[in-house]
Design an enzyme around this catalytic site. Structure first.
Site, PDB file in Angstrom:
ATOM      1  CG  ASP A 126      -1.823   1.153   1.333  1.00  0.00           C
ATOM      2  OD1 ASP A 126      -2.435   1.508   0.312  1.00  0.00           O
ATOM      3  OD2 ASP A 126      -1.925   1.751   2.421  1.00  0.00           O
ATOM      4  CG  ASP A 137      -1.909   7.527   0.436  1.00  0.00           C
ATOM      5  OD1 ASP A 137      -1.025   8.384   0.262  1.00  0.00           O
ATOM      6  OD2 ASP A 137      -2.741   7.213  -0.443  1.00  0.00           O
TER       7      ASP A 137
END
Length: 323
Positions: A42, A44
């Site tokens: 991922d 953020d």
């Protein structure tokens, strides 16, 4: 940067898109893993502190209309889910005196100012550097890395505009970066559905040398910070490392085993259980870390390029004994 709120935005609500159908996996016994051949990240809140920036920007707009910061009971539902920052759940709570279009425009103005000031989170660059040159302990094959983020292309450009951050993200091949507005995600669902991680694995396999066997889902390790993201990874049939924001973890510590199994049901998607099953509680296919600095390569059968000598497979339930 304040840790009072984390935030995610993306261009569309994918809840009604066509699902990817999965075959059932025969998983190993609890406590053991296949050796990892691919790591999927991922963005953020995991590699960059942009979740805090999303928070700051959202709260700035909310305060402009005398609205309070979002409570964690709602924030946890928004993290990692495409379209949630301007979606129904948010606006039902916010009760803003402006349209969704105006809110989105004001939010984007704040993000455009703040994203170029984001920072790399502890251990992120070092981990990507190591994995970009790492080999599997089992047979010395190159470990592949990919990005699977609910962010959008325009925001990624802002977040990686600083030379040092751009250098870090370039460790992941552009062909292996799957964002929510990627052409390969058209018609597919966002997290907590597994589609984005399965798409990332698909593009990895397309780039393999013909002499290499395709990487299986059970040979993938996902790194995530959000609860829906962990669920998406488990529904994809992949192992997962959960690195939550400290404030998020405070709210979910008592249900850590459910989070790691992907069984919280925090975000509902129609038909999800019929197309992709989560894991099982305490099945050993997930672990929680306080930081990416804590990642143990040997546990997952990965030999770092710095010359680690790795023994046989390590059980996830073993005491931590090396990085």
């Amino acid at each position: 940067m304040s840790h009072s709120l984390w935030w995610r935005c993306a261009p569309q609500n994918l809840a009604h898109h066509q699902p990817i159908r999965l075959r059932r996996l025969q998983k190993p016994c609890a406590g053991t893993f296949p050796h990892v051949r691919a790591c999927i990240f991922d963005l953020d809140g995991l590699l960059l502190n942009t979740e805090d920036i999303y928070s700051l920007c959202a709260n700035t707009v909310l305060a402009r209309y005398s609205r309070p910061p979002i409570p964690w009971s709602l924030k946890a539902q928004l993290m990692g889910v495409p379209g949630s920052s301007n979606g129904e759940a948010f606006h039902q709570w916010a009760q803003l005196p402006i349209s969704r279009e105006q809110y989105k425009a004001e939010q984007q103005i704040e993000q455009n100012k703040m994203f170029p000031m984001c920072e790399v989170l502890p251990g992120a660059k070092q981990l990507l550097e190591q994995l970009s040159q790492a080999m599997t302990e089992a047979d010395g094959r190159k470990v592949r890395i990919a990005l699977a983020s609910s962010s959008v292309t325009s925001n990624l450009k802002l977040k990686t505009s600083r030379p040092d951050i751009n250098e870090m993200i370039r460790l992941i091949s552009e062909k292996h970066r799957i964002l929510s507005d990627h052409s390969r995600m058209k018609g597919k669902r966002g997290k907590p559905a597994p589609d984005i991680f399965l798409t990332a694995l698909q593009v990895i396999n397309e780039q393999l040398d013909p002499s290499e066997d395709e990487i299986r889902r059970e040979e993938c390790l996902v790194f995530e910070d959000s609860v829906p993201g962990v669920e998406a990874a488990r529904r994809a049939g992949m192992m997962v490392v959960w690195v939550p924001h400290p404030e998020l973890y405070q709210h979910w510590a008592a249900r850590e085993s459910e989070v790691l199994a992907g069984t919280t049901g925090l975000v509902k998607l129609d038909g999800l259980d019929q197309t992709a099953s989560p894991g099982k509680t305490n099945d050993g296919w997930g672990e929680k870390l306080g930081s990416l600095e804590e990642f143990e390569y040997r546990k997952y059968g990965i030999r770092r390029h710095s010359g680690d000598v790795v023994g046989s497979r390590i059980w996830i339930t073993n005491k931590k004994d090396g990085r």
